[in-house]
Motif scaffolding. Structure first.
Motif, short mmCIF file in Angstrom:
data_model
loop_
_atom_site.label_atom_id
_atom_site.label_comp_id
_atom_site.label_asym_id
_atom_site.label_seq_id
_atom_site.Cartn_x
_atom_site.Cartn_y
_atom_site.Cartn_z
N LEU A 72 0.83 -1.21 0.00
CA LEU A 72 0.00 0.00 0.00
C LEU A 72 0.87 1.26 0.00
CD1 LEU A 72 -2.76 -0.87 2.65
CD2 LEU A 72 -3.04 -0.74 0.16
N ALA A 73 1.98 1.21 0.73
CA ALA A 73 2.85 2.38 0.85
C ALA A 73 3.86 2.45 -0.29
CB ALA A 73 3.59 2.35 2.19
N ARG A 74 3.82 1.48 -1.21
CA ARG A 74 4.74 1.41 -2.35
C ARG A 74 6.19 1.46 -1.87
NH1 ARG A 74 0.37 0.36 -3.73
NH2 ARG A 74 -0.78 1.05 -5.58
N ILE A 75 6.51 0.54 -0.97
CA ILE A 75 7.90 0.38 -0.52
C ILE A 75 8.24 -1.11 -0.66
CG2 ILE A 75 9.54 0.62 1.38
CD1 ILE A 75 7.68 2.73 2.61
#
Lengths: 500, 98
Positions: free
Chosen positions: B15-18
């Motif tokens: 979700l946090a694109r990490i």
């Protein structure tokens, strides 16, 4: 001139006005000091010798020309690396912004330049201002000039350390949960978090937008007030900026009279977790205030024990949203763009490579607290506790003019001591967080050394919104008494740095 | 009480694109768990009838005068970009090829 680097900013201005010294000489003396000691202290991420000397020369010419100058014209400053500065790198202590040079100035930077304040360079900080020790900087920690093995506080450890190491007489910090005040406390310097909205946030890289506030740092109360009055004021470019006159902080700093004032000691900000020597110096300060004619009473803020927990839900939630802009598209780092990968893959690889572990933890925590199913229990509940804390303050300020507490529960701890345990690191902010949640102003000033470790202890003063002047009035009264008791400033008791 | 799982950490990271490496998931799960444990005390506070506070200074509809001012030149706006093409930000592939 004798020791330029140890002089107060206000005295430097007097000396310049009297023609005894030039801004170029003052600025060069600080650049020389940086060259001598910053290898050990590491307060600066970037030093701009040419820019600082050019600005100094311009002010010298204006002064020679008899032009009307600001109260701090020609006094150099260290700028926290969270403020956008045109032509100067702005990294926020992160690899994500390594090499990024902003195309514009933050409003605060514009005000500094307009006031003729030479900017010596950008000071080190915890990555994106997340931390209490400056150990989370991607460029290595800053060392406390009082003991190089110890932390200088955080996130603004570079700004506090540059003052304590005499690399600059003035500095700018930013304070989201204590990042100006706690570094000031552990380095024996002064720092103020102004009323929320009192200083523009335009051009300041946002951590938690409802909490962040830029503020002044110096080695004494008057210099801090002079810098406060330079940077404060309404800014149409910041929609949360307060459109009211700036409180007369300089007048208050010159006054320093607490006779007849009512001062409240916050019962909940003492006791368990507070180091004995911190409490000793705090108790002595209470006695000192009573001796000056203030009435000191204990007040209870029953919701303060929940402030830390509420803060560590609100801050990660806001930062997880604010830091979404670091996606490798418009500025900063981009990793893995070899033509074969989608934009989402490139973003994910960039963010993994560019963010350090504390930033990743907080973004994930915020993402969790905001996600469906948890929002009401975490973020929503934290926002309600925020209301309760603001109400605690309102009730307290119905009884007293200012509140006081120790700024930080302990003196500076050793570098590395708390890195493995994020929760113990967060506990450093227990006393500083409440004013951020309520949007109020707070000051930290040195009140002595803890007897057990000979390290500086800070006193926190808290005031109602837009009553920042009360901080300076009370701070100046205490400072005057302590200077006469000590026979000089607190830093005279600090060990010499080897580079000196 | 919370006991956040590896799978949840992987989901949050997505979700946090990490990109989090598989061998890091356990590590972050433990740390997030400890933090959530520490902040879980918020649930014990009685907040019935307490309004939520999103911001210290309540302000709505803040406007400024509609006065034209100079804005960034394209060159300055693009100077810090990772990749530029034809005076624009060049971005990685946005649509799937299929």
């Amino acid at each position: 001139m004798s020791d330029l680097i140890r002089m107060n900013a206000s005295d430097l201005v007097e000396a310049m006005n009297a023609g005894q010294v030039s801004s170029v000489e003052i600025t060069q003396a600080h650049l020389d000091r940086i060259a001598a000691v910053d290898g050990d202290v590491h307060a600066f991420l970037h030093v701009d010798s040419k820019g600082a000397l050019d600005a100094a020369a311009a002010v010298d010419a204006q002064r020679a020309d008899g032009q009307n100058l600001s109260a701090l014209a020609g006094v150099p400053l260290g700028l926290k690396d969270i403020l956008a500065s045109k032509g100067l790198p702005t990294t926020c202590g992160s690899k994500m912004l390594e090499g990024w040079i902003p195309p514009y100035d933050a409003t605060v930077v514009t005000k500094l330049r307009d006031a003729g304040i030479p900017i010596l360079g950008k000071t080190n900080m915890d990555e994106f201002a997340m931390g209490s020790s400056t150990e989370h900087s991607a460029y290595g920690p800053t060392h406390n000039p009082w003991d190089l093995e110890r932390i200088p506080g955080g996130s603004g450890g570079g700004s506090s350390a540059c003052l304590a190491a005499f690399e600059a007489p003035l500095a700018i910090g930013s304070d989201t949960g204590g990042s100006i005040r706690q570094p000031a406390a552990v380095t024996g310097t002064v720092g103020v978090k102004p009323t929320y909205g009192g200083v523009s946030r335009y051009g300041v890289v946002a951590l938690a937008s409802s909490l962040d506030q830029v503020g002044p740092c110096a080695r004494n109360v008057l210099d801090t007030a002079l810098l406060h009055s330079v940077i404060a004021g309404h800014d149409p470019r910041d929609s949360t900026s307060i459109n009211k006159p700036v409180p007369d902080v300089v007048g208050a700093a010159r006054r320093g009279d607490v006779k007849g004032m009512k001062i409240g000691v916050v019962r909940e900000l003492s006791g368990e977790g507070f180091q004995a020597g911190v409490q000793t110096r705090f108790d002595e300060t209470v006695t000192l205030l009573e001796g000056l004619g203030a009435e000191v009473v204990e007040v209870s803020c029953p919701n303060f024990p929940h402030a830390l927990a509420a803060y560590y839900l609100i801050l990660p939630s806001e930062c997880s949203s604010n830091l979404a802009k670091f996606d490798g598209i418009r500025f900063g780092l981009r990793v893995g763009d070899d033509g074969s990968k989608s934009v989402e893959q490139v973003m994910s690889e960039t963010r993994a490579a560019g963010f350090g572990p504390e930033v990743i933890r907080r973004i994930m925590l915020g993402t969790y607290a905001l996600s469906a199913g948890y929002y009401d229990a975490y973020y929503g509940q934290a926002q309600k506790i925020r209301t309760l804390i603001a109400q605690d303050f309102a009730k307290a300020f119905a009884q007293v003019d200012v509140l006081i507490s120790p700024t930080a529960p302990t003196t500076a701890f050793k570098i590395g001591e708390k890195m493995a345990d994020p929760v113990s690191m967060y506990l450093n902010d227990v006393a500083t967080i409440p004013v951020n949640l309520a949007g109020l102003p707070g000051m930290s000033l040195p009140i002595g050394l803890a007897p057990e470790d000979n390290l500086p202890v800070g006193l926190q003063i808290m005031a109602p919104a837009m009553a920042d002047d009360r901080l300076y009035n009370v701070g100046a009264a205490i400072e005057r008494e302590l200077l006469s008791k000590w026979g000089g400033p607190i830093w005279a008791q600090a060990p010499e740095l080897a580079g000196a | 009480m919370t006991a956040i799982s590896r799978e949840e950490v992987a989901h949050l990271a997505h979700l946090a694109r990490i990109n989090i490496a598989d061998d890091q998931l356990e590590h972050f799960a433990k740390q997030l768990d400890a933090i959530l444990d520490a902040v879980a005390q918020v649930s014990q506070v009685d907040t019935a009838n307490v309004p939520a506070m999103s911001h210290p200074v309540p302000m709505t509809n803040v406007f400024r005068e509609d006065i034209p001012v100079a804005s960034l030149a394209p060159g300055a706006a693009l100077a810090g970009a990772p990749a530029v093409e034809d005076s624009r930000f060049r971005v990685p592939r946005i649509l799937d090829e299929e």
